[in-house]
Enzyme design. Structure first.
Site, PDB file in Angstrom:
ATOM      1  N   GLU A  82       0.833  -1.212   0.000  1.00 21.47           N
ATOM      2  CA  GLU A  82       0.000   0.000   0.000  1.00 21.47           C
ATOM      3  C   GLU A  82       0.867   1.261   0.000  1.00 21.47           C
ATOM      4  OE1 GLU A  82      -2.967   0.037   3.104  1.00 21.47           O
ATOM      5  OE2 GLU A  82      -3.461   2.139   2.722  1.00 21.47           O
ATOM      6  N   LYS A 265      -7.288  -0.728  11.622  1.00 24.18           N
ATOM      7  CA  LYS A 265      -6.679  -1.097  10.331  1.00 24.18           C
ATOM      8  C   LYS A 265      -5.417  -0.262  10.122  1.00 24.18           C
ATOM      9  CE  LYS A 265      -5.924  -1.182   5.719  1.00 24.18           C
ATOM     10  NZ  LYS A 265      -4.951  -0.349   4.972  1.00 24.18           N
ATOM     11  N   ASP A 281       3.841 -14.885  11.374  1.00 31.43           N
ATOM     12  CA  ASP A 281       2.500 -15.299  10.968  1.00 31.43           C
ATOM     13  C   ASP A 281       1.526 -14.149  11.222  1.00 31.43           C
ATOM     14  OD1 ASP A 281      -0.057 -16.408  10.807  1.00 31.43           O
ATOM     15  OD2 ASP A 281       0.596 -18.344  11.582  1.00 31.43           O
ATOM     16  N   HIS A 378      -1.920  10.605   0.914  1.00 25.70           N
ATOM     17  CA  HIS A 378      -2.043   9.249   0.380  1.00 25.70           C
ATOM     18  C   HIS A 378      -2.069   9.263  -1.140  1.00 25.70           C
ATOM     19  CE1 HIS A 378      -3.189   5.022   0.491  1.00 25.70           C
ATOM     20  NE2 HIS A 378      -4.051   5.313  -0.482  1.00 25.70           N
TER      21      HIS A 378
HETATM   22  P1  NAD Z   1       8.762 -23.946  15.131  1.00 27.58           P
HETATM   23  O1  NAD Z   1       7.906 -25.122  14.856  1.00 27.58           O
HETATM   24  O2  NAD Z   1       9.765 -23.593  14.102  1.00 27.58           O
HETATM   25  O3  NAD Z   1       9.427 -24.181  16.559  1.00 27.58           O
HETATM   26  C1  NAD Z   1      10.411 -23.357  17.086  1.00 27.58           C
HETATM   27  C2  NAD Z   1      11.671 -24.146  17.267  1.00 27.58           C
HETATM   28  O4  NAD Z   1      12.741 -23.295  17.609  1.00 27.58           O
HETATM   29  C3  NAD Z   1      11.565 -25.186  18.388  1.00 27.58           C
HETATM   30  O5  NAD Z   1      12.085 -26.398  17.946  1.00 27.58           O
HETATM   31  C4  NAD Z   1      12.445 -24.616  19.494  1.00 27.58           C
HETATM   32  O6  NAD Z   1      12.983 -25.595  20.321  1.00 27.58           O
HETATM   33  C5  NAD Z   1      13.483 -23.890  18.670  1.00 27.58           C
HETATM   34  N1  NAD Z   1      14.207 -22.768  19.317  1.00 27.58           N
HETATM   35  C6  NAD Z   1      15.498 -22.432  19.063  1.00 27.58           C
HETATM   36  N2  NAD Z   1      15.872 -21.382  19.798  1.00 27.58           N
HETATM   37  C7  NAD Z   1      14.806 -21.008  20.526  1.00 27.58           C
HETATM   38  C8  NAD Z   1      14.555 -19.956  21.453  1.00 27.58           C
HETATM   39  N3  NAD Z   1      15.526 -19.087  21.795  1.00 27.58           N
HETATM   40  N4  NAD Z   1      13.333 -19.846  22.001  1.00 27.58           N
HETATM   41  C9  NAD Z   1      12.357 -20.711  21.650  1.00 27.58           C
HETATM   42  N5  NAD Z   1      12.516 -21.729  20.788  1.00 27.58           N
HETATM   43  C10 NAD Z   1      13.736 -21.908  20.220  1.00 27.58           C
HETATM   44  O7  NAD Z   1       7.905 -22.622  15.350  1.00 27.58           O
HETATM   45  P2  NAD Z   1       6.786 -22.281  16.386  1.00 27.58           P
HETATM   46  O8  NAD Z   1       7.158 -20.928  16.893  1.00 27.58           O
HETATM   47  O9  NAD Z   1       6.489 -23.343  17.375  1.00 27.58           O
HETATM   48  O10 NAD Z   1       5.493 -22.159  15.433  1.00 27.58           O
HETATM   49  C11 NAD Z   1       5.400 -21.109  14.503  1.00 27.58           C
HETATM   50  C12 NAD Z   1       4.861 -21.640  13.188  1.00 27.58           C
HETATM   51  O11 NAD Z   1       3.627 -22.320  13.402  1.00 27.58           O
HETATM   52  C13 NAD Z   1       4.557 -20.527  12.225  1.00 27.58           C
HETATM   53  O12 NAD Z   1       5.064 -20.879  10.957  1.00 27.58           O
HETATM   54  C14 NAD Z   1       3.027 -20.488  12.190  1.00 27.58           C
HETATM   55  O13 NAD Z   1       2.557 -19.991  10.962  1.00 27.58           O
HETATM   56  C15 NAD Z   1       2.682 -21.922  12.415  1.00 27.58           C
HETATM   57  N6  NAD Z   1       1.350 -22.261  12.934  1.00 27.58           N
HETATM   58  C16 NAD Z   1       0.477 -21.344  13.410  1.00 27.58           C
HETATM   59  C17 NAD Z   1      -0.768 -21.727  13.917  1.00 27.58           C
HETATM   60  C18 NAD Z   1      -1.669 -20.680  14.522  1.00 27.58           C
HETATM   61  O14 NAD Z   1      -1.246 -19.568  14.753  1.00 27.58           O
HETATM   62  N7  NAD Z   1      -2.947 -20.995  14.794  1.00 27.58           N
HETATM   63  C19 NAD Z   1      -1.102 -23.088  13.926  1.00 27.58           C
HETATM   64  C20 NAD Z   1      -0.166 -24.018  13.459  1.00 27.58           C
HETATM   65  C21 NAD Z   1       1.058 -23.608  12.960  1.00 27.58           C
END
Ligand code: NAD
Length: 434
Positions: A82, A265, A281, A378
């Protein structure tokens, strides 16, 4: 933290020079900015990221300048299609800077795993049994996420609620997990699935849904700024009058959901652009923001503005679950670059930045609405994309844009007419060769 985020004349520089200047300001090597050209994410990687891939869809990658948070300068990466959002946020951050910049803080990264329990005959005694077994449930949760435990995260507490009427026989257990520097969705979903069966046994019921809640209201960010009236003045209006109009506009949003929706928004223009740039996300962020805005039973603004003495004070509070590890950051080179640009070393620092750009965007929108109206700034910036849509390229883009602004007719039809006049007045290629 950046060396400085105040770079006067930045918008006039060619793209290559902007990259060099931002690299210097953010302590990065100039070549790292190769990650933000059209080759940022390739088709082969995309094909391993989602399903049924056809190609890559690109969006502009830009920098919001002038942002100062808790006394530190930050260059904010923005991905947005935008026109005027980046310019407006940069301008508002410059105005906020006059009052000392933004002050911000955030909660720890707590996200809830929700476990739905069904057909619970006696919800009262089920609640008691689960409460008594809380420590074992939390230990079971921690056992499912050893990597997170090693990084200092893990299950912190749980909450048990009976849902609906007694005849619904339904309960939910929310387990609150500190996700440290991850957004946490996959981590939390793993916990929900690991403890579900045990909870169903304790409740003497049937297991239902097991998934995180995106309404992460224990993971909120709070940002404020104090802008002296004179910093809000325009050519035609005093700062005090603009501040008054902005407060009136804030109260409008506080009293009317139709206005609050557009007000929010404008905030999400800034928040989402940083969230997308850093590979986070944004659907999760959007769902959480709007659910939070409606938490009191009616839809309310995420930020409000009040005059206090000779200052206008803006305050924003919203949930924000962002990660600096995992998710898209594993694969997207531009997202990795964007995160490096921010200098964020924790998920909390990134959340604070995204919310701050949200408040800056809100400041810009309210100031425009309280003074010149939203269209002036804008449409002026929109004119360039209108010129491109009309077929202009190279130097002609700025020429056509300037002319349609002058004519006060920022439409593709007007741009086409101006472009054909320009072409007719240009010497032909043959004439140039002579
Ligand atoms: P992820 O699955 O990549 O997990 C994070 C990983 O990073 C873990 O294995 C953790 O052990 C590791 N890690 C390394 N250093 C870390 C630190 N300093 N602190 C924390 N963890 C550390 O990601 P996630 O954050 O569990 O999930 C995010 C993803 O899930 C996004 O892609 C999102 O789009 C998706 N998702 C979202 C939904 C929702 O919002 N409803 C549902 C399902 C999946």
């Amino acid at each position: 933290m950046a060396r400085t985020s105040r770079i006067p004349g930045f918008f006039k520089l060619p793209v290559s020079e902007r990259r060099r200047v931002v690299a210097e300001a953010t302590h990065l090597a100039a070549h790292e900015f190769d990650a933000c050209d059209a080759r940022g994410l390739d088709v082969a990687t995309s094909d391993k990221t989602v399903e049924n891939v056809l190609g890559v869809y690109a969006l502009p990658f830009a920098a919001t300048l002038n942002v100062q948070i808790n006394g530190h300068d930050v260059v904010a990466p923005m991905v947005i299609e935008e026109p005027s959002v980046v310019a407006a946020a940069s301008n508002a951050a410059r105005i906020a800077r006059i009052g000392g910049g933004f002050t911000a803080e955030a909660d720890p990264a707590i996200v809830a795993a929700q476990i739905q329990l069904l057909d619970v005959e006696d919800t009262g005694s089920a609640l008691e049994r689960i409460r008594e077994a809380s420590s074992e449930i939390l230990a079971l949760a921690d056992a499912a996420i050893p990597g997170l435990i090693a990084r200092g995260g893990g299950a912190r507490s749980l909450d048990i609620r009976v849902l609906g009427a007694p005849s619904d026989h339904m309960m939910v257990v929310d387990v609150f997990i500190d996700c440290r520097d991850a957004m946490g969705a996959n981590l939390v979903n793993s916990v929900a699935e690991a403890i579900g069966d045990e909870l169903a046994v304790l409740a003497r019921g049937r297991i239902g849904f097991r998934i995180l809640s995106n309404l992460c209201d224990r993971r909120k960010v709070r940002v404020s700024c104090r802008v002296p009236f004179e910093a809000l003045a325009t050519e035609e209006m005093s700062g005090a009058d603009v501040a008054r109009g902005m407060e009136d506009g804030s109260r409008f949003a506080e009293l009317d959901a139709y206005r609050a929706c557009t007000h929010n928004k404008g905030i999400m223009n800034g928040v989402d652009a940083v969230v997308i740039a850093t590979g986070n996300d944004w659907r999760a962020v959007e769902a959480g923001a709007h659910a939070y805005a409606a938490r009191n039973g009616r839809y309310e603004p995420l930020a409000t503005w009040r005059r206090e003495g000779e200052h206008l004070v803006g305050r924003l509070e919203m949930p924000l679950a962002l990660g600096i590890v995992g998710g898209t950051l594993r694969v997207h080179p531009t997202a990795k670059l964007a995160l490096k640009m921010t200098g964020a070393k924790t998920a909390v620092e990134l959340a604070v930045l995204a919310a701050t750009v949200g408040l800056a965007s809100n400041l810009a929108a309210l100031r425009a609405l309280a003074s010149d109206g939203i269209q002036r700034g804008h449409m002026g910036l929109h004119a360039r994309s209108v010129a491109v849509a009309a077929g202009a390229s190279g130097d002609n883009v700025e020429k056509v844009a300037a002319r349609i602004i002058e004519l006060g007719d920022i439409t593709v039809d007007a741009a086409r007419k101006v472009l054909s006049e320009l072409r007719a007045s240009e010497p032909s290629a043959a004439a140039v060769a002579e």
